[in-house]
Design a protein around this motif. Structure first.
Motif, PDB file in Angstrom:
ATOM      1  N   HIS A  81     -18.766  11.909 -15.460  1.00  0.00           N
ATOM      2  CA  HIS A  81     -19.567  11.811 -14.235  1.00  0.00           C
ATOM      3  C   HIS A  81     -20.608  10.696 -14.387  1.00  0.00           C
ATOM      4  O   HIS A  81     -20.999  10.344 -15.503  1.00  0.00           O
ATOM      5  N   ASP A  98     -18.176   9.828  -8.994  1.00  0.00           N
ATOM      6  CA  ASP A  98     -18.916  10.968  -8.453  1.00  0.00           C
ATOM      7  C   ASP A  98     -17.964  12.165  -8.418  1.00  0.00           C
ATOM      8  O   ASP A  98     -16.799  12.068  -8.835  1.00  0.00           O
ATOM      9  N   PHE A 121     -18.427  23.203 -13.555  1.00  0.00           N
ATOM     10  CA  PHE A 121     -17.656  23.280 -12.304  1.00  0.00           C
ATOM     11  C   PHE A 121     -16.729  22.075 -12.166  1.00  0.00           C
ATOM     12  O   PHE A 121     -15.666  22.157 -11.545  1.00  0.00           O
ATOM     13  N   ASN A 172     -19.895  21.874  -6.116  1.00  0.00           N
ATOM     14  CA  ASN A 172     -20.741  22.386  -7.220  1.00  0.00           C
ATOM     15  C   ASN A 172     -20.788  23.913  -7.194  1.00  0.00           C
ATOM     16  O   ASN A 172     -21.832  24.529  -7.008  1.00  0.00           O
ATOM     17  N   SER A 187     -21.082  15.587  -1.753  1.00  0.00           N
ATOM     18  CA  SER A 187     -22.176  14.963  -1.013  1.00  0.00           C
ATOM     19  C   SER A 187     -21.690  13.747  -0.233  1.00  0.00           C
ATOM     20  O   SER A 187     -22.331  13.319   0.723  1.00  0.00           O
ATOM     21  N   HIS A 255     -30.375  10.918  -3.380  1.00  0.00           N
ATOM     22  CA  HIS A 255     -29.192  11.793  -3.321  1.00  0.00           C
ATOM     23  C   HIS A 255     -29.432  12.895  -2.286  1.00  0.00           C
ATOM     24  O   HIS A 255     -30.533  13.441  -2.206  1.00  0.00           O
TER      25      HIS A 255
HETATM   26  P1  13P Z   1     -22.082  13.531  -6.745  1.00  0.00           P
HETATM   27  O1  13P Z   1     -20.929  14.187  -6.096  1.00  0.00           O
HETATM   28  O2  13P Z   1     -22.867  12.692  -5.791  1.00  0.00           O
HETATM   29  O3  13P Z   1     -21.650  12.785  -7.939  1.00  0.00           O
HETATM   30  O4  13P Z   1     -23.118  14.659  -7.193  1.00  0.00           O
HETATM   31  C1  13P Z   1     -22.828  15.588  -8.175  1.00  0.00           C
HETATM   32  C2  13P Z   1     -24.038  16.189  -8.688  1.00  0.00           C
HETATM   33  O5  13P Z   1     -24.002  17.114  -9.449  1.00  0.00           O
HETATM   34  C3  13P Z   1     -25.301  15.628  -8.232  1.00  0.00           C
HETATM   35  O6  13P Z   1     -26.345  16.346  -8.732  1.00  0.00           O
END
Ligand code: 13P
Ligand code: SF4
Length: 359
Positions: A81, A98, A121, A172, A187, A255
């Motif tokens: 990630h 992501d 997850f 998540n 997201s 974010h």
């Molecule tokens: P992204 O899907 O934007 O990578 O976010 C995952 C995440 O755990 C952000 O805290």
């Protein structure tokens, strides 16, 4: 010869070799920074020289060298990630991204072994899409406050309370929660996923702030849950405005797991991949990333001339993954991530519906 001597350890040549012996890294102190290791990792150091002082490279390089060698021999793929540290992101990962990108890529992996450098997850999502493959996570305790905020039983209660309302679940979450859901989202696609239903009311769970941010971009009524990301909930609009006051030219990008008040003062908001692309495409002279610390470190070396301001917060779960633990994963095939077959089918369907959604 005494009985004790007869029972002495079996000669090395006669017993099966352990993986550590087979791969030649039985003894960790033997992970030496030899001239060969220095030569074969020199190109990788160039990618992380902004973050790893030259004097520390002899500690990192033997692990990176061993991981890349054994990974090849095992036919394993490392998925990392965007929040992984630069040594993992730039030096051992085969695929970075992501949550959505990693889920998509996980379904396309060729080899039989996936090492997920991220949180639990994410590894579970990879397993759901690859039930016949071995999915390993270097630290099984790498969790997530959002994932921990809700259970499958909670979702069943929500469905009883709001019959017929589509359930959109953030990726998540555990497989147990995904199994109770109509479709997953990340997201980067949450608005499109919510818009894909005809219903004018949607349950978008468990991230309250993501849901509130989605609600601002759709006419639908968005119901949610009280889950929060422990990293993003700590940012405040006031601290960001103080940066903007000090330098009005600064670009702030955040974010969507941040509170809507924080997103309101951002020039751009998107998934981790969206944020990376924004910086690469627009090349702001000064940018402030409102997210986990490693993001800026990972892209800094790829965008010369961009100055990064980092009021970042660390994700303690993502930071559980380290090079020595990745090496252990490869050597000992640990920790294996399994999903109960009784829920795997329904959970996979929710992830696949998201991946197959045209957006
Ligand atoms: P992204 O899907 O934007 O990578 O976010 C995952 C995440 O755990 C952000 O805290
Ligand atoms: Fe979970 Fe937040 Fe860490 Fe992402 S940054 S893994 S949402 S706790």
């Amino acid at each position: 010869m005494t009985r004790l001597e007869t029972n002495a350890a079996t000669p090395v040549a006669m017993r099966p070799q352990s993986a550590a012996e087979r791969f030649g890294v039985m003894d960790r102190p033997e992970l030496k920074y030899t001239p060969a290791v220095a030569r074969e990792t020199a190109h990788l150091y160039e990618r992380v020289r902004h973050h790893i002082p030259e004097i520390e490279w002899p500690v990192y390089a033997p692990y990176i060298h061993a991981i890349n060698r054994i990974k090849k021999e095992r036919g394993a793929a490392i998925l990392a990630h965007n929040y992984q540290t630069p040594d993992i992101y730039h030096c051992v990962a085969d695929i970075v991204g992501d949550s959505l990108q990693l889920a998509r890529e996980a379904s396309l992996v060729d080899g039989e072994i996936i090492i997920q450098c991220g949180v639990h997850f994410m590894a579970e999502t990879s397993k759901l899409l690859n039930m016949d493959k071995t999915v390993l996570i270097p630290d099984i305790k790498a969790g997530c406050s959002l994932s921990d905020s809700i259970t499958g039983a909670d979702v069943r209660l929500l469905k009883q309370r709001y019959p017929g309302v589509p359930v959109v679940t953030y990726v998540n979450t555990s497989a147990d929660v995904k199994a109770e859901t109509d479709i997953c989202c990340t997201s980067s696609n949450a608005v499109a996923v919510c818009e894909s239903f005809e219903s004018d009311t949607i349950l978008c769970i468990p991230d309250e702030y993501l849901a509130m941010n989605v609600a601002k971009q759709t006419k639908k009524k968005i119901l949610t849950w009280k889950g929060h990301c422990e990293v993003h909930e700590r940012f405040t609009a006031a601290e960001l405005l103080a940066y903007k006051e000090a330098d009005p030219t600064i670009e702030i990008i955040g974010h969507p797991e941040c509170h809507p008040d924080v997103i309101a003062v951002c020039d751009y908001s998107g998934s981790t991949a969206g944020m990376i692309n924004y910086v690469k495409d627009t090349r702001p002279s000064r940018v402030l990333l409102v997210t986990e610390c490693s993001m800026a470190s990972n892209i800094e070396s790829e965008v010369e001339g961009v100055e990064f301001i980092k009021p970042c917060n660390l994700c303690p779960h993502m930071k559980r993954i380290t090079l020595p633990k990745i090496l252990d994963s490869l050597l000992f095939m640990t920790e294996e991530v399994l999903v109960d077959p009784a829920i795997a089918g329904r959970a996979r369907l929710a992830v696949e519906r998201m991946i197959n959604l045209k957006n």
